[in-house]
Design a protein around this motif. Structure first.
Motif, PDB file in Angstrom:
ATOM      1  N   GLY A 278      29.428  49.625  34.220  1.00  0.00           N
ATOM      2  CA  GLY A 278      29.029  50.066  35.551  1.00  0.00           C
ATOM      3  C   GLY A 278      29.908  49.552  36.671  1.00  0.00           C
ATOM      4  N   ARG A 279      30.905  48.736  36.366  1.00  0.00           N
ATOM      5  CA  ARG A 279      31.747  48.185  37.424  1.00  0.00           C
ATOM      6  C   ARG A 279      32.854  49.164  37.792  1.00  0.00           C
ATOM      7  NH1 ARG A 279      31.578  43.096  39.160  1.00  0.00           N
ATOM      8  NH2 ARG A 279      30.212  41.648  38.102  1.00  0.00           N
ATOM      9  N   ARG A 280      33.192  49.154  39.072  1.00  0.00           N
ATOM     10  CA  ARG A 280      34.329  49.914  39.547  1.00  0.00           C
ATOM     11  C   ARG A 280      35.303  48.952  40.225  1.00  0.00           C
ATOM     12  NH1 ARG A 280      31.537  54.191  43.356  1.00  0.00           N
ATOM     13  NH2 ARG A 280      30.436  52.282  43.900  1.00  0.00           N
ATOM     14  N   LYS A 281      36.493  49.456  40.478  1.00  0.00           N
ATOM     15  CA  LYS A 281      37.470  48.626  41.188  1.00  0.00           C
ATOM     16  C   LYS A 281      36.939  48.294  42.579  1.00  0.00           C
ATOM     17  CE  LYS A 281      42.131  48.850  43.084  1.00  0.00           C
ATOM     18  NZ  LYS A 281      43.336  49.677  43.235  1.00  0.00           N
ATOM     19  N   PRO A 282      36.890  47.005  42.940  1.00  0.00           N
ATOM     20  CA  PRO A 282      36.367  46.635  44.258  1.00  0.00           C
ATOM     21  C   PRO A 282      37.308  47.095  45.364  1.00  0.00           C
ATOM     22  CG  PRO A 282      37.258  44.726  43.126  1.00  0.00           C
ATOM     23  CD  PRO A 282      37.288  45.837  42.142  1.00  0.00           C
ATOM     24  N   ALA A 283      36.737  47.436  46.513  1.00  0.00           N
ATOM     25  CA  ALA A 283      37.534  47.880  47.655  1.00  0.00           C
ATOM     26  C   ALA A 283      38.402  46.728  48.160  1.00  0.00           C
ATOM     27  CB  ALA A 283      36.610  48.374  48.762  1.00  0.00           C
ATOM     28  N   VAL A 284      39.538  47.088  48.755  1.00  0.00           N
ATOM     29  CA  VAL A 284      40.471  46.080  49.262  1.00  0.00           C
ATOM     30  C   VAL A 284      39.783  45.171  50.286  1.00  0.00           C
ATOM     31  CG1 VAL A 284      42.535  45.761  50.683  1.00  0.00           C
ATOM     32  CG2 VAL A 284      42.566  47.392  48.796  1.00  0.00           C
ATOM     33  N   HIS A 285      38.977  45.754  51.188  1.00  0.00           N
ATOM     34  CA  HIS A 285      38.341  44.924  52.215  1.00  0.00           C
ATOM     35  C   HIS A 285      37.319  43.966  51.606  1.00  0.00           C
ATOM     36  CE1 HIS A 285      34.418  47.001  52.361  1.00  0.00           C
ATOM     37  NE2 HIS A 285      35.098  48.116  52.164  1.00  0.00           N
ATOM     38  N   THR A 286      36.720  44.364  50.464  1.00  0.00           N
ATOM     39  CA  THR A 286      35.793  43.466  49.766  1.00  0.00           C
ATOM     40  C   THR A 286      36.548  42.265  49.207  1.00  0.00           C
ATOM     41  OG1 THR A 286      34.341  45.298  49.157  1.00  0.00           O
ATOM     42  CG2 THR A 286      34.136  43.279  47.873  1.00  0.00           C
ATOM     43  N   ILE A 287      37.663  42.522  48.534  1.00  0.00           N
ATOM     44  CA  ILE A 287      38.468  41.427  47.976  1.00  0.00           C
ATOM     45  C   ILE A 287      38.962  40.522  49.094  1.00  0.00           C
ATOM     46  CG2 ILE A 287      40.628  40.873  46.791  1.00  0.00           C
ATOM     47  CD1 ILE A 287      40.153  43.318  45.037  1.00  0.00           C
ATOM     48  N   GLN A 288      39.371  41.130  50.217  1.00  0.00           N
ATOM     49  CA  GLN A 288      39.851  40.334  51.343  1.00  0.00           C
ATOM     50  C   GLN A 288      38.746  39.418  51.878  1.00  0.00           C
ATOM     51  OE1 GLN A 288      43.163  40.343  52.180  1.00  0.00           O
ATOM     52  NE2 GLN A 288      42.534  38.505  53.291  1.00  0.00           N
ATOM     53  N   SER A 289      37.515  39.915  51.912  1.00  0.00           N
ATOM     54  CA  SER A 289      36.381  39.100  52.365  1.00  0.00           C
ATOM     55  C   SER A 289      36.166  37.909  51.440  1.00  0.00           C
ATOM     56  CB  SER A 289      35.101  39.943  52.420  1.00  0.00           C
ATOM     57  OG  SER A 289      35.205  40.939  53.394  1.00  0.00           O
ATOM     58  N   TYR A 290      36.299  38.143  50.134  1.00  0.00           N
ATOM     59  CA  TYR A 290      36.128  37.061  49.170  1.00  0.00           C
ATOM     60  C   TYR A 290      37.241  36.015  49.329  1.00  0.00           C
ATOM     61  CZ  TYR A 290      32.317  39.283  46.562  1.00  0.00           C
ATOM     62  OH  TYR A 290      31.101  39.813  46.191  1.00  0.00           O
ATOM     63  N   ILE A 291      38.472  36.477  49.539  1.00  0.00           N
ATOM     64  CA  ILE A 291      39.586  35.548  49.746  1.00  0.00           C
ATOM     65  C   ILE A 291      39.340  34.710  51.002  1.00  0.00           C
ATOM     66  CG2 ILE A 291      42.049  35.365  50.298  1.00  0.00           C
ATOM     67  CD1 ILE A 291      42.479  37.866  48.549  1.00  0.00           C
TER      68      ILE A 291
END
Length: 436
Positions: A278-291
């Motif tokens: 059920g996982r999809r590639k996370p959006a760039v802005h999501t990854i940026q928030s995690y970083i």
């Protein structure tokens, strides 16, 4: 049971003392367990040793059960009840961000009482726009890092001495408490392997104990300072602990490499690291928030690129370094290899300890590992594992030769048979750099 004696960390203590009895609120920041609480205790000890009465010193640690469920009004009233009339108070608040609205209380203490205020926090959110609004221009940040190599030796019971040989060269010797002599390269390898978290001096450098201790650091930094903090703030940005750990692992595995949020997302998918159903590639802005959350928790530090000829910062790929090598090895396993980037990581944080702002240098199509600047100095630095091979020497020296100004140019090497100057470029061993 007797409490362990506090180890001195004069680098940071002296910075605090320099601002003692000024209007500035002293804000001590850094990753969990890097020694902020001990530093506060050292400052309180310094005050007592210099004539300040114990009744003038108020210490509150908000991770203690001594202050359960305290709200901002209770915080203010607790302090107010202990302020002595006509006496200057010294207020120490550890992990103060656990009190919602603490900024109001701290600002009120500053206005209402004759006091000198010191606070710690394990997340850069402490210095967010809210704090800046309340305390605009009235605080100084003291950034605490895990132990330097020099501190690591001191904390683990080693003494470094230097004396001149008959030829005038300085000879360095490292001994333990029994006077036994130790090889500095072997001790450096231990530092690169286990890192500089202060609590390791108490648990020892046996791998199972180190792993258990670093697991506690990881849990405190990630769970308390990222996942729980997001809940307290009412934000829903960092909601996936699995994705967060995958990004942490990726960044830890790629210290010193060019990295972007897009490249992280692509790699996580391509290498099957996000293959759960059920996982999809996370959006760039999501990854940026995690970083950004990892940067705020002081687990990783980002370094930007600077165009040396154009004299401007670039918006191209940056790099990330992890705050402690032991933490990286805990995450990835205690493995050999990648020693070049490990060396870079260690040198980068040593430059931060020395008070430098650090950037990556770009000149034409070549890269200079670090440009280190502060008010009265600038250095261009290359870091390499080995400077003995002619082709390696040429590769490391070439970008530095292109720089036409008169600031210091330096190559820091782990292995080099000839520590000399070439074309005005100094070659120095990493052990000399860390211990002198």
């Amino acid at each position: 049971m007797q409490k362990p004696m506090l180890k001195k960390r004069d680098l940071y203590l002296n910075r605090m003392i320099a601002f003692q009895d000024t209007e500035m609120i002293k804000v001590i920041t850094g990753i969990r367990r890097c020694g902020k609480s001990s530093l506060m205790k050292l400052m309180a000890q310094h005050l007592r040793e210099n004539g300040i009465g114990q009744d003038q010193i108020l210490e509150m640690n908000f991770e203690s059960m001594s202050f359960p469920d305290m709200d901002v009004r209770g915080f203010y009233e607790y302090v107010k009840a202990r302020v002595l009339p006509e006496r200057r108070m010294y207020l120490f608040f550890d992990e103060v961000q656990r009190i919602s609205g603490w900024e109001n209380a701290v600002n009120s203490f500053r206005v209402d009482f004759d006091c000198d205020i010191y606070i710690t926090g394990s997340n850069a959110y402490l210095l967010s726009s809210e704090l800046s609004t309340y305390l605009s221009g009235r605080y100084v940040e003291i950034k605490v890092l895990p132990l330097s190599f020099k501190e690591f030796l001191d904390f683990h019971g080693y003494t470094v001495t230097e004396k001149k040989s008959p030829t005038g060269a300085l000879k360095r010797r490292i001994t333990d408490q029994d006077g036994d002599i130790y090889d500095e390269r072997e001790l450096f390898n231990e530092y690169a392997r286990f890192g500089g978290m202060p609590m390791l001096a108490d648990v020892g450098l046996e791998i199972d104990r180190v792993t258990a201790a670093l697991d506690g650091v990881y849990s405190a930094a990630v769970v308390n300072d990222i996942l729980e903090r997001e809940k307290r703030k009412g934000r829903r940005t960092i909601t996936d602990p699995v994705l967060l750990r995958k990004i942490i692992m990726f960044l830890a595995d790629n210290i010193g490499n060019n990295v972007s949020a897009t490249s992280i997302g692509n790699t996580l998918v391509n290498e099957g690291l996000l293959e759960e159903k059920g996982r999809r590639k996370p959006a760039v802005h999501t990854i940026q928030s995690y970083i950004e959350a990892l940067l705020e928790a002081y687990i990783f530090y980002e370094i930007k690129r600077f165009d040396i000829k154009g004299r401007e910062y670039l918006r191209t790929l940056g790099k990330y370094y992890i705050v402690d090598m032991g933490l990286r090895n805990y995450l990835l396993g205690y493995r050999d290899g990648d020693s070049g980037h490990i060396l870079e990581n260690i040198v980068y944080f040593e430059l931060l300890r020395q008070g430098y702002d650090v950037a990556i240098g770009k000149i034409d199509n070549q890269e200079v590992d670090f440009i280190a600047t502060k008010a009265d100095a600038k250095k261009y630095i290359q870091v390499t594992e080995n400077m003995n091979a002619p082709e390696t020497r040429e590769r490391e020296l070439a970008p530095l030769r292109k720089i036409r100004d008169n600031y210091e140019k330096l190559v820091i090497a782990l292995e080099c048979d000839l520590m000399q100057t070439q074309d005005g470029i100094r070659i120095q061993s990493v052990l000399d750099f860390l211990l002198k």
